[in-house]
Design an enzyme around this catalytic site. Sequence first.
Site, short mmCIF file in Angstrom:
data_model
loop_
_atom_site.label_atom_id
_atom_site.label_comp_id
_atom_site.label_asym_id
_atom_site.label_seq_id
_atom_site.Cartn_x
_atom_site.Cartn_y
_atom_site.Cartn_z
CE LYS A 13 -2.26 -1.15 3.79
NZ LYS A 13 -1.67 -2.46 4.11
NE ARG A 87 -4.29 -1.66 9.71
CZ ARG A 87 -3.19 -1.10 9.18
NH1 ARG A 87 -3.22 0.13 8.73
NH2 ARG A 87 -2.09 -1.78 9.09
NE ARG A 126 7.62 -2.74 6.03
CZ ARG A 126 6.30 -2.58 6.08
NH1 ARG A 126 5.65 -2.14 5.03
NH2 ARG A 126 5.65 -2.88 7.18
NE ARG A 159 6.60 -0.48 10.11
CZ ARG A 159 5.44 -0.45 9.44
NH1 ARG A 159 5.39 0.11 8.24
NH2 ARG A 159 4.36 -0.98 9.94
NE ARG A 170 2.37 -4.90 11.26
CZ ARG A 170 3.31 -4.62 10.34
NH1 ARG A 170 4.53 -5.09 10.49
NH2 ARG A 170 3.02 -3.88 9.32
P1 AMP Z 1 0.90 0.21 8.86
O1 AMP Z 1 2.08 1.09 8.66
O2 AMP Z 1 -0.27 0.59 8.02
O3 AMP Z 1 1.24 -1.25 8.73
O4 AMP Z 1 0.43 0.43 10.37
C1 AMP Z 1 1.28 0.17 11.45
C2 AMP Z 1 0.48 0.03 12.73
O5 AMP Z 1 -0.21 1.25 13.00
C3 AMP Z 1 -0.61 -1.03 12.70
O6 AMP Z 1 -0.12 -2.33 12.98
C4 AMP Z 1 -1.54 -0.52 13.80
O7 AMP Z 1 -1.02 -0.78 15.09
C5 AMP Z 1 -1.48 0.99 13.58
N1 AMP Z 1 -2.52 1.42 12.63
C6 AMP Z 1 -2.32 1.96 11.40
N2 AMP Z 1 -3.49 2.23 10.80
C7 AMP Z 1 -4.45 1.85 11.68
C8 AMP Z 1 -5.88 1.85 11.65
N3 AMP Z 1 -6.56 2.29 10.58
N4 AMP Z 1 -6.54 1.36 12.73
C9 AMP Z 1 -5.89 0.93 13.82
N5 AMP Z 1 -4.55 0.88 13.90
C10 AMP Z 1 -3.83 1.33 12.85
#
Ligand code: AMP
Length: 178
Positions: A13, A87, A126, A159, A170
């Site tokens: 994404k 989400r 990554r 990360r 996750r």
């Molecule tokens: P990402 O970079 O999109 O993989 O997001 C990293 C982390 O941020 C996720 O594992 C969640 O802990 C938190 N996060 C990001 N977007 C959301 C969302 N829409 N709802 C809840 N937690 C989120």
Amino acid sequence: MNIVLFGPPGAGKGTQSALLVEHLKMVQISTGDLFRAAIKNQTDLGKKAKEFMDKGQLVPDAIVIDMVAEALDKNSGSSFILDGFPRTVVQARALLEMLDRKSLKVGKAVFLEVPSDELLARLTSRRVCKDCGATFNLIGMPSKKAGICDNCGGQLIQRDDDKEEVIKTRLKTYEEST
Ligand code: AMP
């Protein structure tokens, strides 16, 4: 046209958003990036989000929804890409209400589908730039110089939530909630 990108962690994404931003001059609203920036700046929001992110869990809906509402308010009329939001069903409903209030629409919702064994391999390899946040991959998209960001020369790191144990949570969280 506004776009929502869906897909599991590691589907690409962020990578696709960066291309759309570059080629179509859209604005990217990435909830993950917003949380990581808040953590870096040690804000109250960042401290709260980190508790959940480090465990591979979703940050509570109310917190995410407020943050996205603020980001949409700040966006000055450009087309946007939502990356990582919504989400949950609660978030999706909140998004519809926010857009309705602003007389905005989502033109396309794109689902990036990737097999789960491929996701694990992509996420563990990554690497992200500590300074500018650019994303690389040791296997699929390596930086020109090992450990160094092509864009800004910053240090590439893994990360915290890209460690194997957290990734498994996750992916499970994605299956259950998204
Ligand atoms: P990402 O970079 O999109 O993989 O997001 C990293 C982390 O941020 C996720 O594992 C969640 O802990 C938190 N996060 C990001 N977007 C959301 C969302 N829409 N709802 C809840 N937690 C989120």
